[in-house]
Scaffold this active site. Sequence first.
Site, PDB file in Angstrom:
ATOM      1  N   LYS A 107       0.804  -1.215   0.000  1.00 29.45           N
ATOM      2  CA  LYS A 107       0.000   0.000   0.000  1.00 29.45           C
ATOM      3  C   LYS A 107       0.840   1.270   0.000  1.00 29.45           C
ATOM      4  O   LYS A 107       0.320   2.360  -0.222  1.00 29.45           O
ATOM      5  CB  LYS A 107      -0.953  -0.019   1.183  1.00 29.45           C
ATOM      6  CG  LYS A 107      -2.038  -1.075   1.017  1.00 29.45           C
ATOM      7  CD  LYS A 107      -3.027  -1.062   2.161  1.00 29.45           C
ATOM      8  CE  LYS A 107      -4.165  -2.032   1.892  1.00 29.45           C
ATOM      9  NZ  LYS A 107      -3.732  -3.443   1.950  1.00 29.45           N
TER      10      LYS A 107
HETATM   11  C1  LIG Z   1      -4.437  -4.490   1.360  1.00 24.68           C
HETATM   12  C2  LIG Z   1      -3.723  -5.772   1.229  1.00 24.68           C
HETATM   13  C3  LIG Z   1      -4.144  -6.791   0.332  1.00 24.68           C
HETATM   14  C4  LIG Z   1      -5.403  -6.662  -0.491  1.00 24.68           C
HETATM   15  O1  LIG Z   1      -5.294  -5.718  -1.518  1.00 24.68           O
HETATM   16  P1  LIG Z   1      -6.619  -5.197  -2.236  1.00 24.68           P
HETATM   17  O2  LIG Z   1      -6.135  -4.152  -3.201  1.00 24.68           O
HETATM   18  O3  LIG Z   1      -7.480  -4.599  -1.158  1.00 24.68           O
HETATM   19  O4  LIG Z   1      -7.254  -6.351  -2.909  1.00 24.68           O
HETATM   20  C5  LIG Z   1      -3.389  -7.934   0.223  1.00 24.68           C
HETATM   21  N1  LIG Z   1      -2.287  -8.119   0.972  1.00 24.68           N
HETATM   22  C6  LIG Z   1      -1.856  -7.178   1.857  1.00 24.68           C
HETATM   23  C7  LIG Z   1      -0.655  -7.460   2.675  1.00 24.68           C
HETATM   24  C8  LIG Z   1      -2.534  -5.969   2.011  1.00 24.68           C
HETATM   25  O5  LIG Z   1      -2.109  -5.068   2.897  1.00 24.68           O
END
Ligand SMILES: *Cc1c(COP(=O)(O)O)cnc(C)c1O
Length: 430
Positions: A107
């Site tokens: 993220k």
């Molecule tokens: C947020 C997150 C996801 C999921 O991603 P999306 O874009 O919401 O599908 C998967 N793995 C980790 C470690 C995350 O922080």
Amino acid sequence: MKYYSLNYNSKSALFSDAVKRGLAPDRGLYFPETVPQLQNKFFQTIEKMNTAEMAYSVIKPFIGNQILKAPLMEIISETLDFEFPLVEIKENIAALELFQGPTLAFKDVGARFMARSLGHINRNSDQKITVLVATSGDTGGAVANGFLGVEGVDVVILYPKGKVSEIQEKQLTTLGQNISALEVDGVFDDCQEMVKTAFLDNSLSDISLTSANSINIARWLPQMFYYFIAYRALKEKNKKLVFSVPSGNFGNICAGIMGQQMGLPIDHFIACTNVNDAVPRFLKTGTYDPKPTVPTISNAMDVGNPSNFIRIQKIFNNDVVRMKKVISGYRYTDNETKKGLKEIYDLKGYIADPHGAVGYLGLKEFLSKQKDDFYGVFLETAHPVKFMDTVEKTLKTKVTVPERLKDTLVKEKNSTPIKDYNQLRSYLLD
Ligand SMILES: *Cc1c(COP(=O)(O)O)cnc(C)c1O
């Protein structure tokens, strides 16, 4: 480029307004009016471009002249100033590590891009923007870090007391400057509820509030970069490419599919989930039937009703047959996930995290059913240290704590305890 609301009850908005608002006034997600097409020449010369140039060509059509070339290049360079390595763990299978950023989760890219874009868009305004975000763990850290020091923007993070890991809490509460953390006496849903109430509270209308989750186009779209970076590295293999994406709110995979729609030569996507499997079930049955969220060991994917799925449906014009040609879906239990972790470790001594392991399992299952020769990439979305307990117990080995995390862990926590919405309201009005 203009963005329209997927609830079809608001006016279209330019990039800057869509970013400042997050959601359209009718509460719908914003979606671009057209899908820009990249020229063949772009893909023929992609390996000669550096990452920032490449990313600029990808994102520029979505922004138009709302951010000029020089500042946009600067935003991109700062966003992507770490590595995205591909680690081959088996013939024709590689992990794409998206966790080399400051908070060790993928993220970081979306949060940094959004923070810098918002700071830039708002640079000549007297009105401060307040980003209000509720977190169950990972999002808050990435958002806090992304917005740290961005002028004209304050960030207020609500997190549930005692419900986030020690690492996550330190990442939220030790930054200072324009970042504040509120420790809520409650669970994640209480935090989320307070944020929603604040957005609807007319007595706060003098404060310019926005949200920073993956519904915001400035957090969603830059995730396309990962797929272009991986394609550039794998192009010379001359194989069909399949990407397996561990999914929760489905922002990441939706960005990858957007890249493909722009011309990126990816043959297939695999949507992998834990038992929160609304989308894999939809791909099987054709019926979308979201269920309440179930807690799992891959908790960043504990989402019963993924908010970005509506964007994926829009890309395929709500045609399930077309969607199934591009996306396959698989779901795994916690026990299967642990087996996946072990299998990856046994192959090459590679320590994955539970989310990456879910991606690996889906990729393996998909490949076992293909006659064609594919090269498969699963996204490693978090560093295993963030899920240290599960990983160490499952693999019976120690996970090394990265240097950049050690600094955070020795800092003093600084947060304000709150009990209810009135306390949040007073805090914001101060
Ligand atoms: C947020 C997150 C996801 C999921 O991603 P999306 O874009 O919401 O599908 C998967 N793995 C980790 C470690 C995350 O922080």
